[in-house]
Design a protein around this motif. Structure first.
Motif, PDB file in Angstrom:
ATOM      1  N   SER A   1       0.861  -1.170   0.000  1.00  0.00           N
ATOM      2  CA  SER A   1       0.000   0.000   0.000  1.00  0.00           C
ATOM      3  C   SER A   1       0.909   1.235   0.000  1.00  0.00           C
ATOM      4  O   SER A   1       2.135   1.129   0.140  1.00  0.00           O
ATOM      5  CB  SER A   1      -0.887   0.005   1.238  1.00  0.00           C
TER       6      SER A   1
ATOM      7  N   THR B   1       1.150   3.408   2.336  1.00  0.00           N
ATOM      8  CA  THR B   1       1.780   3.456   3.660  1.00  0.00           C
ATOM      9  C   THR B   1       2.974   2.523   3.732  1.00  0.00           C
ATOM     10  O   THR B   1       4.042   2.876   4.244  1.00  0.00           O
ATOM     11  CB  THR B   1       0.761   3.064   4.736  1.00  0.00           C
ATOM     12  N   CYS B   2       2.797   1.325   3.222  1.00  0.00           N
ATOM     13  CA  CYS B   2       3.865   0.323   3.275  1.00  0.00           C
ATOM     14  C   CYS B   2       5.071   0.741   2.445  1.00  0.00           C
ATOM     15  O   CYS B   2       6.218   0.568   2.860  1.00  0.00           O
ATOM     16  CB  CYS B   2       3.325  -1.023   2.796  1.00  0.00           C
TER      17      CYS B   2
ATOM     18  N   GLY C   1       3.706   1.214   9.165  1.00  0.00           N
ATOM     19  CA  GLY C   1       3.075   2.438   8.700  1.00  0.00           C
ATOM     20  C   GLY C   1       1.895   2.765   9.592  1.00  0.00           C
ATOM     21  O   GLY C   1       1.208   1.873  10.087  1.00  0.00           O
TER      22      GLY C   1
ATOM     23  N   GLN D   1      -5.839  -0.869  10.625  1.00  0.00           N
ATOM     24  CA  GLN D   1      -4.422  -0.596  10.873  1.00  0.00           C
ATOM     25  C   GLN D   1      -4.220   0.083  12.214  1.00  0.00           C
ATOM     26  O   GLN D   1      -3.254  -0.180  12.921  1.00  0.00           O
ATOM     27  CB  GLN D   1      -3.852   0.269   9.738  1.00  0.00           C
TER      28      GLN D   1
ATOM     29  N   ARG E   1       4.586   7.872   8.603  1.00  0.00           N
ATOM     30  CA  ARG E   1       3.417   8.437   7.925  1.00  0.00           C
ATOM     31  C   ARG E   1       3.108   7.654   6.662  1.00  0.00           C
ATOM     32  O   ARG E   1       3.968   7.007   6.073  1.00  0.00           O
ATOM     33  CB  ARG E   1       3.672   9.884   7.548  1.00  0.00           C
ATOM     34  N   SER E   2       1.848   7.754   6.213  1.00  0.00           N
ATOM     35  CA  SER E   2       1.450   7.049   4.992  1.00  0.00           C
ATOM     36  C   SER E   2       1.926   7.758   3.736  1.00  0.00           C
ATOM     37  O   SER E   2       1.990   7.157   2.660  1.00  0.00           O
ATOM     38  CB  SER E   2      -0.068   6.879   4.936  1.00  0.00           C
ATOM     39  N   TRP E   3       2.299   9.041   3.839  1.00  0.00           N
ATOM     40  CA  TRP E   3       2.793   9.775   2.656  1.00  0.00           C
ATOM     41  C   TRP E   3       3.635  10.955   3.109  1.00  0.00           C
ATOM     42  O   TRP E   3       3.640  11.287   4.277  1.00  0.00           O
ATOM     43  CB  TRP E   3       1.638  10.263   1.776  1.00  0.00           C
TER      44      TRP E   3
ATOM     45  N   ARG F   1      -1.692   4.651   9.713  1.00  0.00           N
ATOM     46  CA  ARG F   1      -2.709   5.190   8.803  1.00  0.00           C
ATOM     47  C   ARG F   1      -3.719   6.077   9.505  1.00  0.00           C
ATOM     48  O   ARG F   1      -4.831   6.239   9.066  1.00  0.00           O
ATOM     49  CB  ARG F   1      -3.453   4.037   8.114  1.00  0.00           C
TER      50      ARG F   1
END
Length: 281
Positions: free
Chosen positions: A153, A155-156, A252, A260, A279-281, A254
């Motif tokens: 994903s 996040t991953c 990660g 999660q 963080r996811s991004w 989310r």
């Protein structure tokens, strides 16, 4: 640009492991270590002034003690106090200092995931602009064994990239939990078993290609091993942590909603190892 690690010190005995890890990481990365303690803003001004001096002196003495206990060099450091809500001040300081990482002691309510949500750690995780490290184990050595659960994903991907970039001298185990429809109904069929094995082999190739692409973007990368296990992601991860706990778990985060968040709270309440959340991004 110089790197800054932000260590949020609460002066507790449980915080010593996190302090030692912060010192070790600062030495290993060449970063400046900023140590911050958050004071109660409702104390009288005169009391705050006297308390600030005492806190800074105590933190400086603790830093020296920990360095001697672990035989660590003295990193470039800055010790300060601020007044306010702990989680808000930690997040604000991380933004203002452009911190590369926030380091905190582990959640103290062991085995009680329902009590994690309102803690300073959980609140910092939701608002941090950088990875957050929750430390519960002594910093006797550099992390060599790091576990990264993966599903690729957004996040991953960010978590894996951060881990590859930050720990090029470590060994990374990438753990992916898989489930294929029909296992319960058709698992005894030889035709189904052959189809399932082909699907899992295809999945492994895709995961390896994704990993190699990420690694190709970096100058130095760690040793990486990919493990695929069948089952629910949380069950697979907890079984792996109990059977063979790593030195660091990279996850990660989310935010507040979804499964999660439940997984994160469970792992923070039962820390089998130190945990880094990104963080996811």
């Amino acid at each position: 640009m110089s790197r800054t690690l932000l260590f949020a010190c609460d002066l507790s005995a449980e915080n010593r492991a996190a302090f030692a890890r912060a010192i070790r990481l600062a030495n290993e990365t060449g970063a400046r270590l900023d140590v911050v303690h958050v004071l109660d803003p409702y104390l009288p001004r005169r009391v705050l002034h006297d308390l600030e001096e005492a806190v800074v002196a105590d933190i400086a003495a603790t830093l020296t003690d920990i360095r001697e206990d672990y035989a660590l060099a003295e990193p470039a450091s800055l010790i300060q106090t601020v007044a306010g809500a702990p989680y808000a001040e930690i997040i604000r300081e991380a933004h203002e200092r452009e911190a590369d990482m926030i380091i905190l002691g582990a959640h103290r309510k062991r085995g009680q995931p329902d009590l994690v949500t309102g803690t300073t750690l959980a609140r910092v995780l939701r608002g941090a602009p950088c990875p957050v490290l929750s430390v519960s184990h002594p910093a006797t050595q550099s992390w060599q064994d790091i576990l990264v659960p993966i599903d690729f994903s957004l996040t991953c991907r960010r978590t894996l990239r951060e881990t590859l970039k930050r720990f090029p001298e470590s060994r990374l185990t990438l753990l992916h939990a898989w489930n294929i429809p029909g296992e319960r109904e058709l698992g005894s069929s030889s035709d189904y078993a052959r189809w399932r094995d082909r699907e899992v082999a295809t999945l492994r190739r895709h995961l390896e290609q994704e990993t190699e692409q990420l690694m190709g973007e970096l100058e130095r990368v760690p040793e990486v091993e990919l493990e695929l296990e069948q089952g629910d992601p949380l069950d697979v991860l907890l079984t792996r942590l109990r059977r063979q706990p790593p030195q660091l778990l990279a996850l990660g985060s989310r935010g507040q909603l979804g499964r999660q968040s439940q997984i994160t709270e469970r792992l923070l309440a039962e820390p089998h190892c130190d945990v880094m959340l990104c963080r996811s991004w």
